[in-house]
Design a protein around this motif. Structure first.
Motif, PDB file in Angstrom:
ATOM      1  N   UNK A  43       1.155   6.619  -1.018  1.00 30.13           N
ATOM      2  CA  UNK A  43       0.433   5.381  -1.296  1.00 30.13           C
ATOM      3  C   UNK A  43       0.770   4.868  -2.681  1.00 30.13           C
ATOM      4  N   UNK A  44       0.819   3.544  -2.843  1.00 35.59           N
ATOM      5  CA  UNK A  44       1.135   2.992  -4.167  1.00 35.59           C
ATOM      6  C   UNK A  44       0.036   3.339  -5.184  1.00 35.59           C
ATOM      7  N   UNK A  45      -1.175   3.606  -4.662  1.00 39.65           N
ATOM      8  CA  UNK A  45      -2.257   3.979  -5.579  1.00 39.65           C
ATOM      9  C   UNK A  45      -2.009   5.341  -6.222  1.00 39.65           C
ATOM     10  N   UNK A  51       0.827  -1.209   0.000  1.00 43.05           N
ATOM     11  CA  UNK A  51       0.000   0.000   0.000  1.00 43.05           C
ATOM     12  C   UNK A  51       0.858   1.254   0.000  1.00 43.05           C
ATOM     13  N   UNK A  52       2.123   1.106   0.376  1.00 44.22           N
ATOM     14  CA  UNK A  52       2.948   2.303   0.568  1.00 44.22           C
ATOM     15  C   UNK A  52       4.224   2.205  -0.271  1.00 44.22           C
ATOM     16  N   UNK A  93      11.613  -0.937  -1.143  1.00 47.53           N
ATOM     17  CA  UNK A  93      11.441  -2.116  -1.993  1.00 47.53           C
ATOM     18  C   UNK A  93      10.663  -1.759  -3.267  1.00 47.53           C
ATOM     19  N   UNK A  94       9.599  -0.993  -3.088  1.00 46.42           N
ATOM     20  CA  UNK A  94       8.810  -0.555  -4.242  1.00 46.42           C
ATOM     21  C   UNK A  94       9.682   0.300  -5.173  1.00 46.42           C
TER      22      UNK A  94
END
Ligand code: GDP
Length: 304
Positions: free
Chosen positions: A68-70, A26-27, A31-32
Motif C-alpha cells: 500500500x502507498x500508505x 492506493x498501491x 508508475x508509483x
C-alpha cells in the motif's frame, strides 16, 4: 532536535514530492515506482543509489505481492537504513582522539566555500569543550581571506593558531603547526589546506607535500584526512568527493549546510557511493551547529 531542524527543508520538499507521486493511488505499482525514482533523484540521492533503493523496493513488492502507498514511507525508511547498513558510513562515532598519541593530527581538505573553515572552528570548539587542547594551522595560504577567517574562529573558540603570510608555503605552515602542537603538548592539531581543484596533479602534489612534512614531526600523521563537502550543492558534492579521493587518501567526510537546503538526500547517496564514513554534518553557521553523523538517526529523523 537540531537534526530535525537541519533537515526540515529536505523533508518538507521530499514529502511534498512523494505525496504528489502517490496522490490518488492506493498501491505501489510501476508508475508509483517510476515517480519515486524521480523524487529520489531530484532530492539528490544520486542516480546509482536511487537505482539500488528502487530495486530493493521492487523486490519487496514482488515478495509481498501487495504494497500500500500508505506504507511507502515506512518501507523507504527500512530499505534505506538496510542499504546504509552495508556501508561503513558513520554510526555516530566522532573522531577518536587517543590520549597516548599526541598530538592527533587532522588535515582538512575541500574546495573553497564549502564550509571548511567553519567546520574546523566547530570541531575545535567540540574538542575544547571536551577539555582537549587544540591548535589550528592555517595552511590554506592561497587566499588571505582563508587565513583571516581561521583567525576569527581561533579567537571565537579561544585556541592558538599558527599562520604565516599569504602566499607562503603551505607545507611550511603545516610543519610549524604540528611542531607547535608538539611543543604545547596539544591533544589535537587541525590543519586547513587550500582547496584548489583546477589541476589534479597540483592538488595531489601539494597535499602529498603537506603530509610528508607532517610525518617529519609526528609519525604516521595525518591521523585523519577530513574532506568537507557542501551538501547544498548536490551533485557537485559527489564530483568533489570523486576528485579528492583520487588525489589523496580521505579517511572521513563532513557534509555541511544541510540546514536551508532541500538536498539532504545527498548524504544518503554519498554514504552509499563512497566507502568513507560521513563523520559530521553541518546544520548551521554557529559554533554548536556540527553534529556527529549517525546514519540510522539520520534516516529516522528524515522519515519520521
Ligand atoms: P571555506 O571557504 O570552505 O572555508 O568556507 P567557510 O567556512 O568560510 O564557509 C562559507 C560560508 O558557509 C560561510 O558563510 C559559513 O558561515 C557558511 N557555512 C558553513 N557551514 C555551514 C552550515 O553547516 N550551515 C550553513 N547554513 N552555513 C554554513
Amino acid at each position: 532536535e537540531t537534526l530535525d531542524k537541519g533537515l526540515e527543508k529536505s523533508k518538507t520538499d521530499f514529502f511534498s514530492k512523494l505525496g504528489k507521486a502517490v496522490a490518488g493511488k492506493s498501491k505501489v505499482d510501476d508508475e508509483v515506482l517510476d515517480d519515486l525514482e524521480d523524487v529520489l533523484v531530484s532530492s539528490d540521492v544520486g542516480v546509482a543509489t536511487t537505482v539500488k533503493i528502487i530495486n530493493r523496493i521492487e523486490d519487496r513488492v514482488a515478495r509481498d505481492k501487495y504494497l500500500g502507498t500508505d506504507e511507502l514511507n515506512k518501507i523507504l525508511r527500512e530499505e534505506i537504513a538496510a542499504l546504509l547498513a552495508e556501508t561503513n558510513s558513520g554510526e555516530g562515532t566522532e573522531f577518536y582522539v587517543p590520549t597516548d598519541k599526541k598530538p592527533y593530527v587532522i588535515m582538512v581538505v575541500g574546495v573553497n566555500g564549502v564550509g571548511k573553515t567553519t567546520t574546523i572552528g566547530k570541531l575545535a570548539y567540540q574538542f575544547k569543550k571536551e577539555g582537549k587542547k587544540v591548535v589550528l594551522g592555517a595552511a590554506d595560504t592561497f587566499r588571505a581571506a582563508a587565513i583571516d577567517q581561521l583567525q576569527v574562529w581561533a579567537d571565537r573558540v579561544d585556541v592558538p593558531i599558527v599562520k604565516q603570510k599569504m602566499g607562503s608555503d603551505p607545507a611550511s605552515v603545516a610543519f610549524d603547526s604540528v611542531q607547535s602542537a608538539v611543543k604545547q603538548d596539544a591533544d589535537v592539531v587541525i590543519i586547513d589546506t587550500a582547496g584548489r581543484l583546477h589541476n589534479k596533479v597540483n592538488l595531489m602534489n601539494e597535499l602529498s607535500k603537506v603530509k610528508r612534512v607532517m610525518q617529519k614531526v609526528v609519525d604516521n600523521s595525518p591521523h585523519e584526512v577530513l574532506l568537507v563537502l557542501d551538501g547544498s550543492t548536490g551533485q557537485n558534492a559527489f564530483e568533489q568527493a570523486k576528485q579528492f579521493t583520487a588525489a589523496t587518501e580521505v579517511t572521513s567526510l563532513a557534509v555541511t549546510k544541510l540546514d536551508g537546503t532541500a538536498k539532504g538526500g545527498v548524504v544518503i547517496g554519498i554514504s552509499d557511493q563512497f566507502k568513507i564514513p560521513v563523520k559530521y554534518i553541518g546544520v548551521g553557521e554557529g559554533m554548536e551547529d556540527l553534529q556527529v553523523f549517525n546514519k540510522y538517526e539520520f534516516v529516522d529523523s528524515f522519515f519520521k
